[in-house]
Design a protein around this motif. Structure first.
Motif, PDB file in Angstrom:
ATOM      1  N   ASN A  12       0.801  -1.230   0.000  1.00  0.00           N
ATOM      2  CA  ASN A  12       0.000   0.000   0.000  1.00  0.00           C
ATOM      3  C   ASN A  12       0.835   1.283   0.000  1.00  0.00           C
ATOM      4  O   ASN A  12       0.293   2.361   0.262  1.00  0.00           O
ATOM      5  CB  ASN A  12      -0.958   0.025   1.197  1.00  0.00           C
ATOM      6  CG  ASN A  12      -1.908  -1.156   1.185  1.00  0.00           C
ATOM      7  OD1 ASN A  12      -2.449  -1.509   0.131  1.00  0.00           O
ATOM      8  ND2 ASN A  12      -2.106  -1.785   2.339  1.00  0.00           N
ATOM      9  N   ARG A  14       2.721   4.456  -1.687  1.00  0.00           N
ATOM     10  CA  ARG A  14       2.352   5.242  -2.871  1.00  0.00           C
ATOM     11  C   ARG A  14       3.367   6.343  -3.125  1.00  0.00           C
ATOM     12  O   ARG A  14       3.792   7.045  -2.200  1.00  0.00           O
ATOM     13  CB  ARG A  14       0.963   5.875  -2.668  1.00  0.00           C
ATOM     14  CG  ARG A  14      -0.142   4.852  -2.458  1.00  0.00           C
ATOM     15  CD  ARG A  14      -1.472   5.514  -2.183  1.00  0.00           C
ATOM     16  NE  ARG A  14      -2.498   4.520  -1.880  1.00  0.00           N
ATOM     17  CZ  ARG A  14      -3.772   4.824  -1.634  1.00  0.00           C
ATOM     18  NH1 ARG A  14      -4.164   6.083  -1.622  1.00  0.00           N
ATOM     19  NH2 ARG A  14      -4.632   3.856  -1.376  1.00  0.00           N
ATOM     20  N   LEU A  16       3.964   9.690  -5.671  1.00  0.00           N
ATOM     21  CA  LEU A  16       3.417  10.636  -6.643  1.00  0.00           C
ATOM     22  C   LEU A  16       4.577  11.358  -7.305  1.00  0.00           C
ATOM     23  O   LEU A  16       5.471  11.872  -6.615  1.00  0.00           O
ATOM     24  CB  LEU A  16       2.495  11.639  -5.943  1.00  0.00           C
ATOM     25  CG  LEU A  16       1.794  12.677  -6.829  1.00  0.00           C
ATOM     26  CD1 LEU A  16       0.843  12.007  -7.813  1.00  0.00           C
ATOM     27  CD2 LEU A  16       1.050  13.699  -5.977  1.00  0.00           C
ATOM     28  N   LEU A  45       3.659  -1.483  -4.091  1.00  0.00           N
ATOM     29  CA  LEU A  45       3.816  -0.039  -4.246  1.00  0.00           C
ATOM     30  C   LEU A  45       3.147   0.415  -5.535  1.00  0.00           C
ATOM     31  O   LEU A  45       3.226  -0.269  -6.565  1.00  0.00           O
ATOM     32  CB  LEU A  45       5.298   0.335  -4.243  1.00  0.00           C
ATOM     33  CG  LEU A  45       5.653   1.817  -4.401  1.00  0.00           C
ATOM     34  CD1 LEU A  45       6.882   2.149  -3.547  1.00  0.00           C
ATOM     35  CD2 LEU A  45       5.952   2.185  -5.855  1.00  0.00           C
ATOM     36  N   SER A  46       2.503   1.578  -5.507  1.00  0.00           N
ATOM     37  CA  SER A  46       1.870   2.168  -6.694  1.00  0.00           C
ATOM     38  C   SER A  46       2.482   3.534  -6.969  1.00  0.00           C
ATOM     39  O   SER A  46       2.847   4.265  -6.038  1.00  0.00           O
ATOM     40  CB  SER A  46       0.361   2.321  -6.482  1.00  0.00           C
ATOM     41  OG  SER A  46      -0.262   1.066  -6.313  1.00  0.00           O
ATOM     42  N   VAL A  47       2.593   3.878  -8.251  1.00  0.00           N
ATOM     43  CA  VAL A  47       3.157   5.165  -8.660  1.00  0.00           C
ATOM     44  C   VAL A  47       2.179   5.858  -9.593  1.00  0.00           C
ATOM     45  O   VAL A  47       1.664   5.249 -10.539  1.00  0.00           O
ATOM     46  CB  VAL A  47       4.518   4.993  -9.369  1.00  0.00           C
ATOM     47  CG1 VAL A  47       5.081   6.357  -9.759  1.00  0.00           C
ATOM     48  CG2 VAL A  47       5.511   4.253  -8.485  1.00  0.00           C
ATOM     49  N   LEU A  48       1.945   7.134  -9.332  1.00  0.00           N
ATOM     50  CA  LEU A  48       1.077   7.956 -10.176  1.00  0.00           C
ATOM     51  C   LEU A  48       1.891   9.131 -10.691  1.00  0.00           C
ATOM     52  O   LEU A  48       2.539   9.839  -9.906  1.00  0.00           O
ATOM     53  CB  LEU A  48      -0.128   8.454  -9.370  1.00  0.00           C
ATOM     54  CG  LEU A  48      -1.213   9.211 -10.138  1.00  0.00           C
ATOM     55  CD1 LEU A  48      -1.856   8.315 -11.198  1.00  0.00           C
ATOM     56  CD2 LEU A  48      -2.271   9.744  -9.180  1.00  0.00           C
ATOM     57  N   ARG A  64       0.654  -1.158 -11.829  1.00  0.00           N
ATOM     58  CA  ARG A  64       0.813  -0.303 -10.656  1.00  0.00           C
ATOM     59  C   ARG A  64       1.486   1.022 -10.978  1.00  0.00           C
ATOM     60  O   ARG A  64       1.929   1.746 -10.074  1.00  0.00           O
ATOM     61  CB  ARG A  64       1.552  -1.021  -9.514  1.00  0.00           C
ATOM     62  CG  ARG A  64       0.760  -2.175  -8.925  1.00  0.00           C
ATOM     63  CD  ARG A  64       1.504  -2.925  -7.826  1.00  0.00           C
ATOM     64  NE  ARG A  64       2.520  -3.814  -8.384  1.00  0.00           N
ATOM     65  CZ  ARG A  64       3.802  -3.684  -8.173  1.00  0.00           C
ATOM     66  NH1 ARG A  64       4.259  -2.693  -7.418  1.00  0.00           N
ATOM     67  NH2 ARG A  64       4.657  -4.532  -8.711  1.00  0.00           N
ATOM     68  N   PHE A 108      -4.849  10.923  -3.635  1.00  0.00           N
ATOM     69  CA  PHE A 108      -3.920   9.803  -3.766  1.00  0.00           C
ATOM     70  C   PHE A 108      -3.209   9.490  -2.453  1.00  0.00           C
ATOM     71  O   PHE A 108      -2.826   8.344  -2.192  1.00  0.00           O
ATOM     72  CB  PHE A 108      -2.901  10.115  -4.867  1.00  0.00           C
ATOM     73  CG  PHE A 108      -1.999   8.976  -5.243  1.00  0.00           C
ATOM     74  CD1 PHE A 108      -2.511   7.776  -5.713  1.00  0.00           C
ATOM     75  CD2 PHE A 108      -0.619   9.102  -5.127  1.00  0.00           C
ATOM     76  CE1 PHE A 108      -1.667   6.724  -6.065  1.00  0.00           C
ATOM     77  CE2 PHE A 108       0.232   8.064  -5.486  1.00  0.00           C
ATOM     78  CZ  PHE A 108      -0.297   6.875  -5.948  1.00  0.00           C
ATOM     79  N   PRO A 110      -0.011  10.272  -1.111  1.00  0.00           N
ATOM     80  CA  PRO A 110       1.287   9.602  -1.319  1.00  0.00           C
ATOM     81  C   PRO A 110       2.117   9.536  -0.045  1.00  0.00           C
ATOM     82  O   PRO A 110       1.959  10.330   0.885  1.00  0.00           O
ATOM     83  CB  PRO A 110       1.961  10.502  -2.356  1.00  0.00           C
ATOM     84  CG  PRO A 110       1.397  11.868  -2.078  1.00  0.00           C
ATOM     85  CD  PRO A 110      -0.040  11.623  -1.704  1.00  0.00           C
TER      86      PRO A 110
END
Length: 399
Positions: A12, A14, A16, A45-48, A64, A108, A110
């Protein structure tokens, strides 16, 4: 002390990323590379990515990794900015961009905010987001190239923007995506001493050929070819013209020339080059390829302007290279090319001294005998992605 092994999972978490991309492909491609490295290292892990690039949809992204497209702004050759797609004034566009960036960050949530190149973003559009995330205790990092610009050009620009004060107020670290041997991109800016203590040199960002994908253009190319690329192409007309004149002078003594013009070269210029290249038996033209890594990997040598991403690819794939940098309005490419040439990593043709077809032809012939660069650099020179993952983990672990 040796770096500790990195975990392979961050549930989880994150990140940005704000991509400063008002001209060309460089910022977007660098941010995409960083995003892919982070999700490859850390499952969960997620990246925006926040970007105004009009062609971001032409790239593939790993699971992701996603992006939010904000209204585009483009930098003109005179240094001014204008709205890219919308027929509204610049201030209205900037207000929309700031709002989208801020509300995306709020939603988001982050653990790390990575800002590309500009401490406050374009015209200060990221400052409200930096204030918000500082209040929430989110780690913030400014990521910059190995070279920004000549100090006499960069200093008044950063002073007018209040960039030094912003670094001190909002940021935890500065990451330089390069090696100390290529110099300090912040030299001559008279920044607070704290900034030096915040700064980490990561090494250059190594590139790889995608395991399951390859450029469709490889099927049409001989085994031995020379790659000529001006990057995004918006400022590469002169460079392409110089190389093409050498082929028009004597193409038979040169390997096949693959000219990749870039998506931002004007259509009229693209068509003019296409007509000339069609007259040369051992040359071909591509406008854009989202798998440039595979084209560079297969090439015998590379002719380029010396932008950051292409330089990373030259190092990563160990290719002899000739750099013909732009010298205005920024001197970034020229400085990088001069430093890399002094280290013996590339050869350099300085356009300020004048380049004719015979000069270019001789340089291309010499390039074919040139040693590849990796024989001259330490392994840590290309350790940027590993270092970024280590620093990101250290910062996110504080939350």
């Amino acid at each position: 002390m040796a770096d500790l092994p990195l975990p392979d999972k961050l549930d989880n978490a994150r990140v940005l990323i704000y991509s400063h991309d008002t001209f060309g492909l460089g910022h977007l491609r660098r941010c995409r590379t960083l995003a892919h490295a982070l999700v490859e290292q850390y499952k969960g892990l997620s990246v925006l990515i926040l970007t105004g690039s009009p062609i971001i949809g032409r790239f593939d992204f790993k699971a992701r990794v996603d992006f939010v497209r904000i209204p585009g702004v483009i930098k003109l050759h005179n240094g001014e900015y204008t709205s890219l797609g919308l027929h509204i004034d610049l201030q209205h566009t900037l207000k929309m961009r700031e709002s989208i960036i801020l509300h995306t960050a709020e939603a988001f949530e982050p653990d790390l905010f990575l800002v590309d190149k500009e401490p406050l973003g374009l015209k200060g559009e990221v400052e409200s987001t930096l204030k918000l995330l500082k209040q929430k205790g989110v780690a913030t990092v400014l990521g910059i190239r190995d070279v920004l610009d000549a100090p006499h050009l960069l200093r008044p620009e950063w002073e007018a923007k209040g960039a030094g004060a912003a670094l001190q107020e909002y940021y935890d670290e500065v990451w330089v995506y390069g090696d100390r041997s290529m110099g300090n991109p912040l030299d001559g800016l008279e920044l607070p001493p704290q900034v030096e203590q915040m700064t980490h040199y990561t090494g250059y960002l190594q590139r790889e050929v995608p395991e399951t994908l390859a450029s469709k253009h490889l099927l049409e190319l001989p085994d031995d070819y020379l790659l000529i690329t001006p990057g995004g192409g918006g400022d590469g007309v002169e460079m392409v013209d110089w190389v093409l004149r050498a082929y028009e002078l004597d193409a038979q003594s040169l390997p096949h020339g693959l000219f990749v013009l870039g998506p931002f070269m004007a259509l009229a210029e693209q068509q003019a080059f296409r007509e000339r290249i069609n007259q040369i038996e051992n040359a071909s033209l591509v406008t854009f390829d989202n798998l440039m890594e595979s084209l560079i990997d297969r090439a015998s040598a590379v002719v380029a302007m010396g932008g950051y991403n292409t330089f990373c690819e030259i190092l990563s794939f160990n290719k002899p290279a000739l750099l013909i940098p732009r010298t205005r309005p920024r001197e970034e490419q020229l400085i990088r090319a001069e430093k890399a040439s002094a280290l013996g990593l590339v050869s350099l043709l300085d356009p300020r001294k004048g380049i004719d077809a015979a000069d270019m032809h001789r340089a291309l012939r010499t390039l074919l005998e040139q040693s590849p660069p990796r024989e001259l650099v330490a392994e840590c020179f290309l350790n940027g992605l590993d270092k970024v993952c280590q620093r990101a983990l250290a910062l996110m672990s504080r939350r």
